[in-house]
Design an enzyme around this catalytic site. Structure first.
Site, short mmCIF file in Angstrom:
data_model
loop_
_atom_site.label_atom_id
_atom_site.label_comp_id
_atom_site.label_asym_id
_atom_site.label_seq_id
_atom_site.Cartn_x
_atom_site.Cartn_y
_atom_site.Cartn_z
N GLY A 107 21.42 127.17 55.78
CA GLY A 107 20.86 127.99 54.71
C GLY A 107 20.89 127.33 53.35
O GLY A 107 20.20 127.76 52.43
N SER A 136 19.54 124.40 60.27
CA SER A 136 19.54 125.80 60.69
C SER A 136 19.33 125.95 62.20
O SER A 136 19.00 125.00 62.91
CB SER A 136 18.42 126.55 59.97
OG SER A 136 17.15 126.13 60.48
N CYS A 137 19.49 127.18 62.65
CA CYS A 137 19.31 127.49 64.07
C CYS A 137 17.92 127.12 64.57
O CYS A 137 17.77 126.46 65.61
CB CYS A 137 19.60 128.97 64.34
SG CYS A 137 18.70 130.11 63.27
N ASN A 138 16.88 127.51 63.81
CA ASN A 138 15.52 127.20 64.24
C ASN A 138 15.26 125.71 64.25
O ASN A 138 14.66 125.17 65.19
CB ASN A 138 14.52 127.92 63.33
CG ASN A 138 14.46 129.40 63.60
OD1 ASN A 138 14.29 129.83 64.74
ND2 ASN A 138 14.62 130.21 62.57
N ARG A 163 13.97 136.92 64.50
CA ARG A 163 14.68 138.19 64.50
C ARG A 163 14.94 138.61 63.06
O ARG A 163 14.96 137.78 62.15
CB ARG A 163 15.99 138.07 65.30
CG ARG A 163 17.04 137.12 64.72
CD ARG A 163 17.95 137.84 63.74
NE ARG A 163 18.95 136.97 63.16
CZ ARG A 163 18.85 136.37 62.00
NH1 ARG A 163 17.74 136.44 61.29
NH2 ARG A 163 19.86 135.65 61.52
N HIS A 188 10.10 125.59 57.84
CA HIS A 188 10.81 125.07 59.01
C HIS A 188 10.39 123.64 59.37
O HIS A 188 11.22 122.83 59.79
CB HIS A 188 10.57 126.00 60.20
CG HIS A 188 10.98 127.42 59.92
ND1 HIS A 188 10.09 128.35 59.43
CD2 HIS A 188 12.18 128.04 60.03
CE1 HIS A 188 10.72 129.50 59.25
NE2 HIS A 188 11.98 129.34 59.61
N HIS A 214 15.63 134.52 68.00
CA HIS A 214 14.32 134.06 67.59
C HIS A 214 13.55 133.58 68.82
O HIS A 214 14.13 133.25 69.86
CB HIS A 214 14.43 132.87 66.63
CG HIS A 214 15.28 133.11 65.43
ND1 HIS A 214 15.02 134.10 64.51
CD2 HIS A 214 16.38 132.46 64.96
CE1 HIS A 214 15.92 134.05 63.54
NE2 HIS A 214 16.76 133.07 63.79
#
Length: 334
Positions: A107, A136-138, A163, A188, A214
């Protein structure tokens, strides 16, 4: 206690005990690291940390529970600090991080550390670093799925169905809307390029009223021939990717990991719907699921290992996966 190849004990300080922080604490303990936790205030989530007798430190004076000291004491005690506090707070904390290695989460801006880390993309560049941002996760899911295909890729387009909030969050939303990210392309793709600058990628995103995970819809224009079977084989033989057949939704996928008995039903792997895998007219397609609460945990542990001098990327990744119970056969780690 874990010893790296130079036989130095590592003490990991985790700032924040929320979604990511508590998982990094558990993964650090499982990896054999010593741990300490710093928090701004007491919440009931801390009761588990108290029961497990983790050393707790206060970032804000008296927080109503017994602590080992203040934030400066915490930093002095640690070899590496993993700051898991909400967006922008790590930047406020940075003035405390002197003479200690620091990891922040995805983040935060790339400029805060000047280096963004993802194990498959640039592990070697993380060796002996003092500052790092784990993406990040994505972005983590995109690095994991695209790096094994790099020699085939001309360009990539991804639609992210995000999400809305984590399952515990009762204040966020949306509840009854689909919210598009109106900046096109979304952030992203550029975030992936902080790790892998030579992949041409564009992304668009929407946020939907679900909390489980996601979902990414991926299209890769190919510059080199491959078949559907080639694509499936690559995914099946790449660590931290699970190809699952017969599942029709994120709910099905999450239920699968509940049934496996995973702690918190965590899914650190990227889950690819097998039926979505296709190659047609020079383009590769698939759909994958990203468990936002746990996917970055392996990369954080890898980053710690790199920062303390472990140069062997696949050794580090394999040992992390084995510790977390997500390892594949040894020959996949190459």
């Amino acid at each position: 206690m874990i010893l790296n190849r130079y036989f130095i004990m590592i003490k990991v300080g985790v700032v924040g005990y929320g979604t990511i922080g508590k998982r990094i604490v558990d993964a650090s303990v499982d990896s054999g690291f010593d741990v300490a936790i710093a928090v701004r205030r007491y919440t009931p989530k801390l009761d588990i940390a108290i029961e497990r007798k983790f050393p707790l430190y206060s970032m804000a004076g008296d927080i109503g529970i017994e602590t080992q000291g203040d934030f400066e004491d915490f930093v002095r005690e640690c070899d590496v600090v993993v700051d898991c506090t909400p967006k922008n707070i790590p930047a406020e904390n940075f003035s405390y991080y002197k003479n200690v290695k620091v990891i922040v989460e995805g983040g935060e801006k790339h400029s805060l550390t000047g280096f963004s880390f993802s194990s498959f993309g640039n592990y070697e560049e993380g060796v002996n670093r003092e500052r790092a941002r784990v993406v990040s996760c994505n972005t983590t899911s995109l690095v994991r799925t695209l790096i094994p295909l790099k020699e085939y890729i001309d360009n990539v387009f991804v639609t992210l169905i995000r999400r809305s909030v984590d399952p515990w969050d009762v204040k966020g939303g949306p509840i009854n809307a689909i919210v598009p990210v109106l900046k096109v392309p979304s952030h992203h793709g550029p975030d992936l390029n902080t790790v892998v600058p030579d992949i041409s990628i564009r992304t668009m995103a929407v946020k939907v009223p679900t909390t489980l995970a996601h979902l990414h819809v991926v299209r890769v224009k190919l510059k080199k021939n491959m078949t559907k079977e080639d694509l499936k084989y690559i995914f099946e033989n790449t660590p931290r990717i699970r190809v699952l057949s017969g599942y029709k939704s994120t709910a099905d996928i999450i239920e699968h990991f509940r049934d496996l008995g995973r702690k918190r039903y965590d899914m650190p792997e990227v889950a690819v719907f097998e039926e979505s895998i296709n190659v047609e007219s020079g383009k590769a397609y698939w759909i994958h699921v990203v468990h936002q609460e746990s996917i970055v945990i392996p990369e954080n542990i890898d980053c710690i290992k790199a920062m303390f001098g472990e140069k062997d990327k696949w050794k580090a990744i394999y040992e992390t996966d084995k510790t977390l119970g997500i390892e594949k056969k040894k020959e996949c780690y190459r």
